[in-house]
Design a protein around this motif. Sequence first.
Motif, PDB file in Angstrom:
ATOM      1  N   ALA A  78       0.966  -1.067  -0.077  1.00  0.00           N
ATOM      2  CA  ALA A  78       0.074  -0.213  -0.051  1.00  0.00           C
ATOM      3  C   ALA A  78       0.800   1.207   0.067  1.00  0.00           C
ATOM      4  CB  ALA A  78      -0.928   0.050   1.217  1.00  0.00           C
ATOM      5  N   GLU A  79       2.199   1.312   0.320  1.00  0.00           N
ATOM      6  CA  GLU A  79       3.069   2.200   0.594  1.00  0.00           C
ATOM      7  C   GLU A  79       3.962   2.168  -0.888  1.00  0.00           C
ATOM      8  OE1 GLU A  79       5.640   1.827   3.904  1.00  0.00           O
ATOM      9  OE2 GLU A  79       3.949   1.085   4.965  1.00  0.00           O
ATOM     10  N   ILE A  80       3.814   1.290  -1.748  1.00  0.00           N
ATOM     11  CA  ILE A  80       4.558   1.400  -2.852  1.00  0.00           C
ATOM     12  C   ILE A  80       3.609   1.541  -4.127  1.00  0.00           C
ATOM     13  CG2 ILE A  80       6.001  -0.306  -4.310  1.00  0.00           C
ATOM     14  CD1 ILE A  80       6.925  -1.649  -1.677  1.00  0.00           C
ATOM     15  N   LEU A  81       2.525   0.922  -4.036  1.00  0.00           N
ATOM     16  CA  LEU A  81       1.649   1.062  -5.158  1.00  0.00           C
ATOM     17  C   LEU A  81       0.474   2.077  -5.216  1.00  0.00           C
ATOM     18  CD1 LEU A  81       1.335  -2.892  -6.258  1.00  0.00           C
ATOM     19  CD2 LEU A  81       2.917  -1.130  -7.146  1.00  0.00           C
ATOM     20  N   SER A  82       0.113   2.695  -6.113  1.00  0.00           N
ATOM     21  CA  SER A  82      -0.757   3.927  -6.052  1.00  0.00           C
ATOM     22  C   SER A  82      -2.193   3.421  -6.008  1.00  0.00           C
ATOM     23  CB  SER A  82      -0.479   4.752  -7.098  1.00  0.00           C
ATOM     24  OG  SER A  82      -0.814   4.202  -8.366  1.00  0.00           O
ATOM     25  N   SER A  83      -2.370   2.216  -6.507  1.00  0.00           N
ATOM     26  CA  SER A  83      -3.946   1.562  -6.569  1.00  0.00           C
ATOM     27  C   SER A  83      -3.992   0.689  -5.270  1.00  0.00           C
ATOM     28  CB  SER A  83      -4.220   1.027  -7.787  1.00  0.00           C
ATOM     29  OG  SER A  83      -3.272  -0.343  -7.732  1.00  0.00           O
ATOM     30  N   VAL A  84      -3.115   0.665  -4.303  1.00  0.00           N
ATOM     31  CA  VAL A  84      -3.465  -0.323  -3.421  1.00  0.00           C
ATOM     32  C   VAL A  84      -3.723   0.290  -2.006  1.00  0.00           C
ATOM     33  CG1 VAL A  84      -2.466  -2.355  -1.957  1.00  0.00           C
ATOM     34  CG2 VAL A  84      -1.966  -2.402  -4.384  1.00  0.00           C
ATOM     35  N   ASP A  85      -4.684   0.204  -1.282  1.00  0.00           N
ATOM     36  CA  ASP A  85      -4.900   0.877   0.192  1.00  0.00           C
ATOM     37  C   ASP A  85      -4.667   0.046   1.281  1.00  0.00           C
ATOM     38  OD1 ASP A  85      -6.200   3.333  -1.448  1.00  0.00           O
ATOM     39  OD2 ASP A  85      -7.925   1.681  -1.875  1.00  0.00           O
ATOM     40  N   VAL A  86      -4.824  -1.395   1.331  1.00  0.00           N
ATOM     41  CA  VAL A  86      -4.514  -2.005   2.259  1.00  0.00           C
ATOM     42  C   VAL A  86      -3.672  -3.358   1.805  1.00  0.00           C
ATOM     43  CG1 VAL A  86      -5.104  -3.586   4.439  1.00  0.00           C
ATOM     44  CG2 VAL A  86      -6.129  -1.180   3.808  1.00  0.00           C
ATOM     45  N   SER A  87      -2.827  -3.990   2.219  1.00  0.00           N
ATOM     46  CA  SER A  87      -2.349  -5.142   1.707  1.00  0.00           C
ATOM     47  C   SER A  87      -1.416  -5.993   3.162  1.00  0.00           C
ATOM     48  CB  SER A  87      -1.141  -4.860   0.865  1.00  0.00           C
ATOM     49  OG  SER A  87      -0.604  -6.154   0.202  1.00  0.00           O
ATOM     50  N   ARG A  88      -1.827  -7.119   3.410  1.00  0.00           N
ATOM     51  CA  ARG A  88      -1.228  -7.793   4.546  1.00  0.00           C
ATOM     52  C   ARG A  88      -0.840  -9.310   4.262  1.00  0.00           C
ATOM     53  NH1 ARG A  88      -5.993  -5.984   6.592  1.00  0.00           N
ATOM     54  NH2 ARG A  88      -7.758  -7.434   6.928  1.00  0.00           N
ATOM     55  N   ILE A  89      -0.030  -9.977   4.942  1.00  0.00           N
ATOM     56  CA  ILE A  89       0.044 -11.247   4.621  1.00  0.00           C
ATOM     57  C   ILE A  89      -0.555 -11.988   5.960  1.00  0.00           C
ATOM     58  CG2 ILE A  89       1.854 -13.135   5.007  1.00  0.00           C
ATOM     59  CD1 ILE A  89       3.973 -11.102   3.541  1.00  0.00           C
ATOM     60  N   VAL A  90      -1.087 -13.148   5.465  1.00  0.00           N
ATOM     61  CA  VAL A  90      -1.962 -14.096   6.546  1.00  0.00           C
ATOM     62  C   VAL A  90      -1.946 -15.188   6.235  1.00  0.00           C
ATOM     63  CG1 VAL A  90      -3.866 -12.272   6.797  1.00  0.00           C
ATOM     64  CG2 VAL A  90      -4.074 -13.890   5.146  1.00  0.00           C
ATOM     65  N   ASN A  91      -1.743 -16.214   7.076  1.00  0.00           N
ATOM     66  CA  ASN A  91      -1.652 -17.628   7.112  1.00  0.00           C
ATOM     67  C   ASN A  91      -0.430 -17.890   6.735  1.00  0.00           C
ATOM     68  OD1 ASN A  91      -4.278 -17.871   8.038  1.00  0.00           O
ATOM     69  ND2 ASN A  91      -5.033 -17.602   5.800  1.00  0.00           N
ATOM     70  N   ARG A  92       0.790 -17.484   6.996  1.00  0.00           N
ATOM     71  CA  ARG A  92       1.996 -17.704   6.684  1.00  0.00           C
ATOM     72  C   ARG A  92       2.607 -19.189   6.972  1.00  0.00           C
ATOM     73  NH1 ARG A  92       6.856 -15.425   4.670  1.00  0.00           N
ATOM     74  NH2 ARG A  92       5.906 -13.135   4.891  1.00  0.00           N
ATOM     75  N   ARG A  93       3.124 -19.895   6.023  1.00  0.00           N
ATOM     76  CA  ARG A  93       3.498 -21.209   6.340  1.00  0.00           C
ATOM     77  C   ARG A  93       4.705 -21.631   5.563  1.00  0.00           C
ATOM     78  NH1 ARG A  93      -1.724 -21.063   4.948  1.00  0.00           N
ATOM     79  NH2 ARG A  93      -1.133 -21.580   2.770  1.00  0.00           N
ATOM     80  N   GLY A  94       5.929 -21.042   5.893  1.00  0.00           N
ATOM     81  CA  GLY A  94       7.161 -20.870   5.517  1.00  0.00           C
ATOM     82  C   GLY A  94       7.182 -19.939   4.357  1.00  0.00           C
ATOM     83  N   ASN A  95       7.423 -20.770   3.134  1.00  0.00           N
ATOM     84  CA  ASN A  95       7.470 -19.962   1.773  1.00  0.00           C
ATOM     85  C   ASN A  95       6.084 -19.722   1.099  1.00  0.00           C
ATOM     86  OD1 ASN A  95      10.300 -18.915   1.656  1.00  0.00           O
ATOM     87  ND2 ASN A  95      10.868 -21.128   1.064  1.00  0.00           N
ATOM     88  N   GLU A  96       5.149 -20.257   1.666  1.00  0.00           N
ATOM     89  CA  GLU A  96       3.661 -20.012   1.343  1.00  0.00           C
ATOM     90  C   GLU A  96       3.020 -19.241   2.233  1.00  0.00           C
ATOM     91  OE1 GLU A  96       1.536 -23.275  -0.214  1.00  0.00           O
ATOM     92  OE2 GLU A  96       3.371 -24.494  -0.545  1.00  0.00           O
ATOM     93  N   PHE A  97       1.976 -18.465   1.676  1.00  0.00           N
ATOM     94  CA  PHE A  97       1.173 -17.695   2.474  1.00  0.00           C
ATOM     95  C   PHE A  97       0.127 -17.037   1.751  1.00  0.00           C
ATOM     96  CE2 PHE A  97       5.032 -15.296   1.288  1.00  0.00           C
ATOM     97  CZ  PHE A  97       4.524 -14.195   0.751  1.00  0.00           C
ATOM     98  N   ASP A  98      -1.046 -16.251   2.362  1.00  0.00           N
ATOM     99  CA  ASP A  98      -2.087 -15.764   1.679  1.00  0.00           C
ATOM    100  C   ASP A  98      -1.843 -14.171   1.724  1.00  0.00           C
ATOM    101  OD1 ASP A  98      -3.205 -18.364   1.138  1.00  0.00           O
ATOM    102  OD2 ASP A  98      -4.373 -18.173   2.668  1.00  0.00           O
ATOM    103  N   VAL A  99      -2.325 -13.358   0.961  1.00  0.00           N
ATOM    104  CA  VAL A  99      -2.187 -11.893   0.803  1.00  0.00           C
ATOM    105  C   VAL A  99      -3.575 -11.415   0.755  1.00  0.00           C
ATOM    106  CG1 VAL A  99      -1.446  -9.877  -0.209  1.00  0.00           C
ATOM    107  CG2 VAL A  99       0.204 -12.092  -0.399  1.00  0.00           C
TER     108      VAL A  99
END
Length: 218
Positions: free
Chosen positions: A85-106
């Motif tokens: 959200a701080e990098i892309l002008s069209s994104v307001d909220v972005s967060r990682i959830v359900n992290r499992r090593g090198n896999e996760f949801d966004v």
Amino acid sequence: MLFERRHLVGGSLVAVLVALAGGAYIADRVALAPLGAAPAAEAPPPAVAARARKDASGYAVTASFTVAAPLNLVWAVLVDFDHMAEILSSVDVSRIVNRRGNEFDVEQRSHANAGPLHLATESLRHVTLVPETEIRSHLLRSANLKASDFTTHLVPEGALVRVDVRGTFVPTLLAGTVLGTDNVAVQVGRQYTELRDEILRRQTGTPRPACLATKDCP
């Protein structure tokens, strides 16, 4: 007349909500010079080469750019989903959830502006990482897309790193009626240009432009 544009980072991306023809973000327009004026200098090529192709079910998208930066820095920016959200002008909220090593949801909330209207949308994507080599993203939930799968590859080339993105997305019937390949390509190019700009800012310690925080970048 804008339709949702969602961040697709390397496939983690990228599902894109794009501007329609004549939309606020369409660039590369040609200005006619007055008669007798000296010819304008040829514009430099874009930093990001982006293309889109439509088939019977949806769109195939490619994007590619090179950047003179260390591989670990390029990787760090492309997978920094908690700060998109701080990098892309069209994104307001972005967060990682359900992290499992090198896999996760966004989880992301994005927007597009159409004159006085502010259109927002939410998405959930599953991301798989091959560290400093590959990012894969698969859409789990979105109101405007039936499916979306993207893969980003990072390729060291001497002092440069090449980033290659390939993906497909299938819009819903309603969303599909307002899309065009030119607009998709323009918006994909804009998104990856913003990511490339962030890589260069971090390398040089340059602050981000204020418009990224206020979400009113031209």
